[in-house]
Enzyme design. Structure first.
Site, mmCIF file in Angstrom:
data_model
loop_
_atom_site.group_PDB
_atom_site.id
_atom_site.type_symbol
_atom_site.label_atom_id
_atom_site.label_comp_id
_atom_site.label_asym_id
_atom_site.label_seq_id
_atom_site.Cartn_x
_atom_site.Cartn_y
_atom_site.Cartn_z
ATOM 1 N N SER A 76 5.595 -25.106 23.585
ATOM 2 C CA SER A 76 6.664 -25.369 22.630
ATOM 3 C C SER A 76 7.313 -24.080 22.150
ATOM 4 O O SER A 76 6.752 -22.996 22.256
ATOM 5 C CB SER A 76 6.128 -26.148 21.430
ATOM 6 N N HIS A 77 8.516 -24.208 21.628
ATOM 7 C CA HIS A 77 9.215 -23.069 21.070
ATOM 8 C C HIS A 77 8.719 -22.854 19.646
ATOM 9 O O HIS A 77 8.553 -23.825 18.900
ATOM 10 C CB HIS A 77 10.721 -23.344 21.068
#
Lengths: 421, 421
Positions: free
Chosen positions: A236-237
């Site tokens: 994920s960012h």
């Protein structure tokens, strides 16, 4: 490309440029491959006997290294015995004609061979001389060996790659070598551009570790501002949600809908517009704070259908998404095919391998040829042709050169690498 | 650098080159940052109101975005209202003076604004026009949005990154954007070099997905030759051993001793020469086959002392090794310091942030300035100066330009991005 016929298309903007390539393995050869892909002539100077180390790296296609083929397509090969006066003379003539020299030995090796940057700056001041090494040619680490794995660890990317609750992971491709290769290519081309104005070559010094630091995006600034050591975020960012993988019926896929409009479009595409009205998920900040709840809410829906279904729906709605492709999926990928990105390369035998081609499209120059395999050179394959060419141009040199052709095959007592390392 | 005084040192080989930069967020701005680091003048064309989206991305330093600062140091900023005839006229004059245009909108956006590559090829044929987009400007995916996360998943690197028994991981930095930015820079500079010969600009079209494929090293060839889908290998190299992390008393560190000589030197440095004589570990192939046993044997020794101890011993012996550094360790890293790789950047306030500088060292040009912070521009900061400059050069334009200055601040009815998307 209006008004341009196929015949007009040149190989690339660097046609006419000659690169003498002393490099081996990956960072140097990748750099000169990019130059060759753009039309430069690359003459690979190989060591006696075994040549580029990667000629011995698997996998093999009928005894030829597919590893070597990947990065040496379209280059020429000549073996030079640096201890032979005649081969040294031959090398001087090649340097006279070269525009660019690339090497990736440890600092000091080219100097000991007699072809260091300072010497060449005097005798061949027109040459753009590029060195790629683990740590560059200055500083306390400059003598240390710097492999990809070492600079990935030292430069910080491993600490950012993998899952927060698991150990650091390496980037699944040789990010240390490839990043340095691309920065080296940029440095070389900027110096080549300048040379047109001042008729002077120069020296480009690339350290793989420096390049790793330069590719850490905002991680240094984030630490400097917030005082918190950036960690691993899995898939994920760190500051966008959703911007990660979600479970479908048959596997996981990516949704990257990091702003409110995209989140609304996503909710619609998933057939659940209510998601976008949920007070927990109204803004990106709130979605980041409530990430586990958001994932559960999305996966309740996405697990009902296969990846293909969701990717079609989301693409239709303009929401960035993707299956997580394994490498086999690239060969028939419709976009990569349309962009002529999968090319063929062969060695001296008939069987070709497929690998990725040049990603730089420039109007006026030929696209990747996806039908005819590019050829990667056999060891010393182009010696004769290169000698003939030098003889044609330099009458005075012709005798020495032909003696040389006769003698070098026999003199195995020394070699470029042995002299070098 | 003999005979060169500090005063002689120019900023970089691209001094004199002007870049009009329509790009925002990461891939485009990183590309133009590299050009600026090499001496080019970069004029950032920003949208009315908010400017580059990343001006709103955290972390913030007194209300200014550190994210924005990282990639926009040393650039100029001007806001243009594409719907105002006078701003359009101003843009034409800027295009007259530009050498390079960079944009990273989705295909079609620049065309709708009236500044597509085909139009500019007619009116401003001297310009090197570079587009960076998710999938490039041709092919069935060209209209889809392509964020970093999407192309990391689609292009295969996620499938190779992480641990074999865990889920795919993203590369801990925006590999999709940064790889494309570097290939774009290479394409631009090759076209700029060519322009010196034929006085013609051209069009460079970079797709992030293409670049991902081009950076998969030998993974495609391995699949093509062996028919086995390459997987994740955690922190180890798929075909070299030892080339991975090992436990010390106080954490894990990397040993990269992938050939027999290095393995012998490693065994000596660990104080256990017998390791190299163990029949299970005699060759790289055998070490790969007996990897778990090799790890146990090595860690029996390495867990007795801290990382620092082993790294010193191994460095002394010339065995490639490294601690796995977290980002905080980069600021005082002796090699990065010696190479002037940590630079300061500030916005309009006094407080600076630290980030990585230009990794390309070229003899004859100034090294990174590690003392004076580079400045990242305030929104529209350079409008007046740019207008004055254009007026000085073009008498005929001066009236229109001064009208324009007066009117544009007021006309907030439209803006570059709104017109664009």
């Amino acid at each position: 490309m209006q008004g341009t016929t196929a015949q007009d298309l040149k190989k690339g903007p660097l046609e006419g440029i000659t690169v003498l390539d002393f490099s081996r393995v990956l960072a140097g050869p990748f750099c000169t491959m990019v130059l060759a892909d753009l039309g430069a002539r690359v003459i690979k100077i190989e060591k006696f006997g075994t040549g580029d180390d990667t000629r011995a790296f698997g996998p093999f296609v009928a005894d030829e290294s597919a590893y070597f083929m990947c990065f040496n397509r379209g280059k020429e090969s000549i073996v030079l015995d640096i201890k032979s006066p005649r081969d040294r003379e031959l090398l001087e003539r090649l340097l006279d004609r070269a525009d660019i020299v690339v090497e990736n030995f440890r600092p000091g090796v080219m100097e000991r061979l007699g072809y260091g940057a300072e010497r060449l700056a005097k005798t061949h001041p027109h040459i753009v001389y590029a060195s790629i090494s683990g740590f560059g040619h200055t500083g306390p680490f400059s003598d240390l060996p710097g492999y990809d794995m070492v600079v990935q660890a030292m430069g910080g990317v491993m600490s950012l790659t993998g899952w927060p609750d698991g150990p650091p992971s390496r980037v699944g491709t040789s990010f240390g070598d490839l990043g340095a290769a691309l920065f080296a290519t940029v440095g070389i081309l900027s110096a080549l551009y300048k040379r047109v104005q001042n008729a002077q070559g120069t020296r480009v010094d690339i350290g793989m570790l420096d390049c790793q630091a330069a590719l850490m995006e905002t991680a240094l600034a984030r630490y400097d501002v917030e005082g918190k050591v950036p960690g691993r975020t899995g898939d994920s960012h760190p500051s966008l949600a959703p911007f990660e993988s979600f479970a479908a019926k048959d596997g996981r896929f990516i949704i990257a809908a990091g702003n409110d409009t995209l989140f609304m479009l996503m909710a619609d595409a998933l057939g659940s517009p209510a998601l976008a009205l949920d007070p927990r998920f109204m803004t990106n900040d709130m979605r980041c704070s409530n990430r586990p709840a958001m994932i559960t809410a999305i996966e309740t829906i996405t697990t009902r259908e296969p990846i293909e279904h969701w990717v079609a729906k989301l693409n239709e709605a303009g929401v960035p998404c993707s299956p997580i492709n394994t490498i086999d999926k690239l060969f028939d990928h419709p976009q990569l095919k349309a962009r002529n990105m999968i090319v063929k390369v062969k060695g001296q035998g008939d069987r070709y391998i497929r690998t990725a081609g040049n990603p730089i499209r420039i109007v006026g120059y030929a696209d990747n040829d996806v039908e005819t395999p590019a050829v990667s050179p056999g060891l010393n394959q182009h010696r004769e042709a290169i000698l003939n060419e030098l003889m044609a141009g330099h009458g005075a040199y012709s005798n020495a050169a032909s003696d040389d052709t006769a003698s070098t095959g026999v003199d195995a007592s020394s070699s470029l690498p042995r002299a070098a390392e």
